[in-house]
Design a protein around this motif. Structure first.
Motif, PDB file in Angstrom:
ATOM      1  N   GLY A 231       0.801  -1.224   0.000  1.00  0.00           N
ATOM      2  CA  GLY A 231       0.000   0.000   0.000  1.00  0.00           C
ATOM      3  C   GLY A 231       0.830   1.269   0.000  1.00  0.00           C
ATOM      4  O   GLY A 231       0.604   2.196  -0.774  1.00  0.00           O
TER       5      GLY A 231
ATOM      6  N   ASN B 211      -6.380   1.828   2.828  1.00  0.00           N
ATOM      7  CA  ASN B 211      -5.329   1.332   1.934  1.00  0.00           C
ATOM      8  C   ASN B 211      -4.087   0.878   2.687  1.00  0.00           C
ATOM      9  O   ASN B 211      -3.521  -0.147   2.372  1.00  0.00           O
ATOM     10  CB  ASN B 211      -4.949   2.399   0.915  1.00  0.00           C
TER      11      ASN B 211
ATOM     12  N   ASP C 169      -9.484   4.570   1.198  1.00  0.00           N
ATOM     13  CA  ASP C 169      -9.487   4.228  -0.225  1.00  0.00           C
ATOM     14  C   ASP C 169     -10.383   5.132  -1.067  1.00  0.00           C
ATOM     15  O   ASP C 169     -10.200   5.243  -2.265  1.00  0.00           O
ATOM     16  CB  ASP C 169      -9.849   2.747  -0.435  1.00  0.00           C
ATOM     17  N   GLU C 170     -11.364   5.780  -0.450  1.00  0.00           N
ATOM     18  CA  GLU C 170     -12.183   6.728  -1.210  1.00  0.00           C
ATOM     19  C   GLU C 170     -12.809   7.752  -0.273  1.00  0.00           C
ATOM     20  O   GLU C 170     -12.845   7.549   0.940  1.00  0.00           O
ATOM     21  CB  GLU C 170     -13.261   5.991  -2.018  1.00  0.00           C
TER      22      GLU C 170
ATOM     23  N   PRO D 135      -8.894  10.260   0.216  1.00  0.00           N
ATOM     24  CA  PRO D 135      -7.582   9.631   0.002  1.00  0.00           C
ATOM     25  C   PRO D 135      -6.474  10.673  -0.107  1.00  0.00           C
ATOM     26  O   PRO D 135      -5.308  10.375   0.162  1.00  0.00           O
ATOM     27  CB  PRO D 135      -7.743   8.909  -1.350  1.00  0.00           C
TER      28      PRO D 135
END
Lengths: 139, 429
Positions: free
Chosen positions: B274, B342, B366-367, B394
């Motif tokens: 990641g 992540n 992640d979003e 993010p």
């Protein structure tokens, strides 16, 4: 803007990642209503940004005889957004003599704002021969 | 001849400078700082815009000002600085080979090493844009160096691909210097840059931001002549009917940063998927005892303030390692990124330390999400802590401070995840 129409401006608040689109209604330049914010920071920001949007202007000016060609500078305080273009044109003609000290005043009154432009990095005198063998242009 | 030192730091950007000062403060006397560029400060020196230091210094500074505060202190310290010195190899037994023009090849042996090499930009090749290969295509950071340090304006009609902060900052910089910036393209449905940068770098100059757009083709023989823009759908499929040709002489790429870990890999360190940097524990110690990593070589930060703080953590770790005053936990705790996350740094907690009350974790979601909680659960699935957030994206690294007292003795696993607000609460806020 001297008329009695109600104007609406959208101002994106920059206080947090949410970026609220704050709508400012005004009449004769006076704010009549503010909507679309989600916290008080949004109101304050929108008011300020509506009445007198200002920015710190960071840029560079040329250096004479320095170890580098340019020294980074900034306005010591935010200047009106509308003066940024004029300030850039003025700074294009400025050349300062090395050595430059961080914080040194480069221009005393930029674009008639009464605000100083200061160096943000110290630049030493050019050494004619540094050990890379490169000779820096000092033109 | 092999010279021995207590601590060698690789890289004199913000991470290396802060690490050197903190290590000296922690009582380490023999510190060497190796830097390949001709000046200290790393990338900060070309980041002439303001916005740095609010967290660390409590005031807003430009990049060079932020750097110079550390540089002044390092110059006055006992830290030995070697500029224009490129490290070629580090072995797992902490032997370093480097070169510079004065000394030729030099060999160092260190008791502890701090990796602070930073990161570099992804290029056209990394994202594979079809077309010809003319001049005028450069990374945003390269353009930034040309304009802010070397004094060249690399073009007059510019398209920028990528709306991360560097792309936005360079849009303003090019516009201020008189170039026409025709647009900033972003393949994602949202900009990964700070809202402030979107407003002050694009909106202020009337530069359009085209979301879900990318460059489809590059034209030009000697110099770039035009690019085709294209819109993408939610699955990143290109929509041919949206193709549009834009004339320009310059394409700036701001399409992501990669931690610069060639040296780390050659040492045998594994890189985490990641974050792209070495695996580290809470002291930023890698899998090789006595070798630490901090700053953008470990994880790409968005705030330099966090880089300085992370470097200080690594430096205190290295100082304690040199003094042999660290106490291992009976069981290491593995940190796992769970749903919605992540990566989390550190990857594990290895040491016992009564003096610290909080362990700070950095993570990236992640979003974008609103009204969520960052929840930490142990190996049995019980929630041990939860941190409410009104908004996460993010583009902005999250940090949470986990109180040491909430970690029980036998814990060997902690899972971090994003959960919706309103789920039953039994942990600490």
């Amino acid at each position: 803007m001297e008329n009695n129409d109600i104007n609406e401006n959208t101002i994106v608040c920059v206080n947090c990642p949410r970026g609220c689109r704050v709508r400012v209604q005004s009449q004769n330049g006076e704010i009549t209503n503010i909507t679309g914010y989600q916290c008080d920071l949004g109101i304050d920001y929108a008011k300020e940004e509506f009445k007198n949007p200002t920015r710190i202007l960071p840029t560079t000016v040329r250096v004479k005889g320095g170890e580098l060609e340019l020294v980074p500078v900034k306005t010591a305080r935010p200047i009106p957004k509308s003066r940024i273009g004029e300030a850039m044109r003025e700074l294009a003609g400025v050349k300062v003599q090395a050595p430059v000290k961080r914080g040194e005043v480069v221009v005393e009154d930029i674009a008639g704002t009464g605000i100083e432009v200061v160096a943000t990095r110290s630049i030493a005198l050019s050494q004619d021969q540094d050990n890379t063998g490169k000779k820096k242009e000092t033109s | 001849m092999m010279r021995e030192h207590q601590l060698v730091i690789i890289g004199a950007g913000p991470a290396g400078l802060a690490a050197a000062l903190e290590a000296e403060k922690a009582g380490i006397e023999d510190i060497v700082l190796l830097e390949r560029d001709e000046y200290l400060g790393g990338i900060l020196q070309q980041c002439i815009h303001n916005g740095f230091g609010l967290d660390y210094f409590g005031e807003e500074l430009t990049g060079p000002e932020y750097a110079e505060r550390f540089i002044d202190d390092v110059r006055e310290s006992s830290v030995k600085i070697r500029l224009k010195t490129m490290v070629l190899n580090i072995s797992s037994d902490k032997k370093i080979i480097a070169i510079n023009e004065e000394e030729g090849m030099i060999f160092l042996k260190a008791q502890a090493i701090i990796l602070a090499m930073g990161c570099r930009e992804r290029t056209r090749e990394a994202i594979k844009i079809p077309g010809t290969r003319p001049a005028g295509i450069l990374t945003a950071g390269t353009a930034q160096r040309f304009i802010n340090i070397e004094g060249y304006l690399p073009g007059k009609e510019v398209v920028i691909l990528g709306s991360g902060d560097i792309g936005l900052i360079m849009a303003r910089r090019m516009a201020l210097e008189g170039a026409k910036v025709k647009g900033v393209l972003e393949i994602m449905p949202y900009s990964s840059g700070l809202v402030r940068n979107k407003v002050q770098c694009l909106d202020d100059f009337g530069i359009p931001l085209k979301l879900q757009h990318t460059v489809d083709y590059i034209y030009g023989k000697q110099r770039l002549e035009a690019v085709d823009l294209i819109q993408v759908d939610d699955n990143f499929n290109r929509l041919p009917e949206t193709r549009e040709r834009i004339e320009c002489d310059t394409l700036l790429l701001s399409v992501g940063l990669i931690p610069e870990n060639e040296l780390s890999r050659d040492m045998g360190l594994k890189l985490a998927p990641g974050s792209g940097g070495p695996l580290v524990n809470e002291l930023r110690e890698t899998e090789i005892p006595g070798v630490y990593a901090c700053g953008n070589v470990l994880q790409v930060h968005d705030l330099v303030d966090y880089v300085s703080e992370e470097a200080e953590v690594a430096a205190r770790g290295a100082a304690n390692f040199i003094r042999d005053s660290l106490k291992k936990r009976e069981k290491e705790i593995i940190i796992e990124p769970g749903s919605g996350i992540n990566f989390v740094i550190p990857h594990k907690i290895s040491y016992q330390d009564e003096s610290r009350k909080l362990i700070r974790h950095f993570l990236r979601v992640d979003e974008p999400r609103e009204n969520i909680k960052i929840v930490i659960r142990d190996e049995a699935g019980s929630r041990i802590a939860s941190f409410g957030r009104e908004i996460v994206t993010p583009g902005e690294m999250e940090t949470v401070k986990l109180p040491e007292t909430l970690i029980s003795e036998g814990t060997d696993r902690l899972n971090f995840s994003i959960e919706a607000e309103g789920v039953e609460e039994n942990g600490k806020q």
